[in-house]
Design an enzyme around this catalytic site. Sequence first.
Site, PDB file in Angstrom:
ATOM      1  N   LEU A   1       0.834  -1.198   0.000  1.00  0.00           N
ATOM      2  CA  LEU A   1       0.000   0.000   0.000  1.00  0.00           C
ATOM      3  C   LEU A   1       0.868   1.246   0.000  1.00  0.00           C
ATOM      4  CD1 LEU A   1      -2.695  -1.125   2.596  1.00  0.00           C
ATOM      5  CD2 LEU A   1      -2.894  -1.114   0.127  1.00  0.00           C
TER       6      LEU A   1
ATOM      7  N   ASP B   1      -9.040   5.854   9.657  1.00  0.00           N
ATOM      8  CA  ASP B   1      -8.345   5.961   8.374  1.00  0.00           C
ATOM      9  C   ASP B   1      -7.777   4.596   8.031  1.00  0.00           C
ATOM     10  OD1 ASP B   1      -8.845   8.722   8.163  1.00  0.00           O
ATOM     11  OD2 ASP B   1      -7.097   9.175   9.409  1.00  0.00           O
ATOM     12  N   LEU B   2      -8.352   3.939   7.047  1.00  0.00           N
ATOM     13  CA  LEU B   2      -8.040   2.552   6.741  1.00  0.00           C
ATOM     14  C   LEU B   2      -6.547   2.339   6.502  1.00  0.00           C
ATOM     15  CD1 LEU B   2      -9.247  -0.267   6.223  1.00  0.00           C
ATOM     16  CD2 LEU B   2      -9.458   0.367   3.809  1.00  0.00           C
ATOM     17  N   ASP B   3      -5.950   1.406   7.261  1.00  0.00           N
ATOM     18  CA  ASP B   3      -4.543   1.021   7.123  1.00  0.00           C
ATOM     19  C   ASP B   3      -3.577   2.194   7.277  1.00  0.00           C
ATOM     20  OD1 ASP B   3      -5.126  -1.681   6.703  1.00  0.00           O
ATOM     21  OD2 ASP B   3      -5.405  -1.387   4.563  1.00  0.00           O
ATOM     22  N   ALA B   4      -3.988   3.215   8.024  1.00  0.00           N
ATOM     23  CA  ALA B   4      -3.143   4.403   8.188  1.00  0.00           C
ATOM     24  C   ALA B   4      -2.872   4.726   9.647  1.00  0.00           C
ATOM     25  CB  ALA B   4      -3.790   5.598   7.500  1.00  0.00           C
TER      26      ALA B   4
END
EC number: 3.5.1.10
Length: 286
Positions: free
Chosen positions: A197, A227-230
């Site tokens: 990502l 915040d997705l994957d953050a």
Amino acid sequence: MRKKTFRLVISCPDRVGIVAAVSQFLNERQGSIIEASHHTDLEQKWFFMRHDIDAESLAIDVETFRKEFAPIAEEFNMRWYVKDSEDRPKVVLLATKESHCLNDIMHRWHTGELNCEIVGVIANHEDLRSMVEWYKIPYFCIPVPKENKMPAFQEIEACIDSTQADTIVLARYMQIFPEYLCEKYRHKVINIHHSFLPSFIGAKPYHQAAVRGVKLIGATCHYVTADLDAGPIIEQDVIRVRHSHAAEDMVRLGKDIEKLVLSRGLRYHLEDRVLVHGNKTVVFAE
């Protein structure tokens, strides 16, 4: 055999005298420091500290420690806590169908490598029940229908709360946590994802990477946020791949690195080695 310790974890605005004050407090109580870690973020002027203190060297229990240390914490405006290392955190694991991360964590727990109590596994499919129940861990199957996911997540929330879990691990759980659960369990939910990502988004990322000819694949362990994957990153690692590796080889190698990074990140979290400040972490790894 682990030695019993009191684990003192501190973060606060940086200023002169913090280490001296903590050291004097421990010296006055004959506290023997087994492990000490310090870090100052010079940009944000913020100080971080983690001490493992030999509990047998102290003449006070952990509750008395909290009470007597409180004035120092107030003086330096500390965010802090102290824990008895013999208090085993409760962990609940969430999974879907893939077993590599889940099985790795359960095996490390079973052999005593992870100092915690696994209080249950929640999954949205039945595929992993027999494996989990072999470890004599409760298995809760809560399907998540595409049409309306909220009732399922409310049931998952109730299940987590009933276990009194301190930590929630998404062991390749493929459903997105709703924002309200991310906030409720802030810095308590740990996830793993491949490190491609923001490249190779969507299905079959390793197959996409194979077509692109990447030479390094990796994984990222992080806290879950809205915040997705953050969220704040706990641990990362990479492994080299060659032109001769097919997509299936990259999937196999990717699983190896995913389970390693997730179990390592979980151990750091359980041992209070991860201090979060904003969206960054200080990790006092061994």
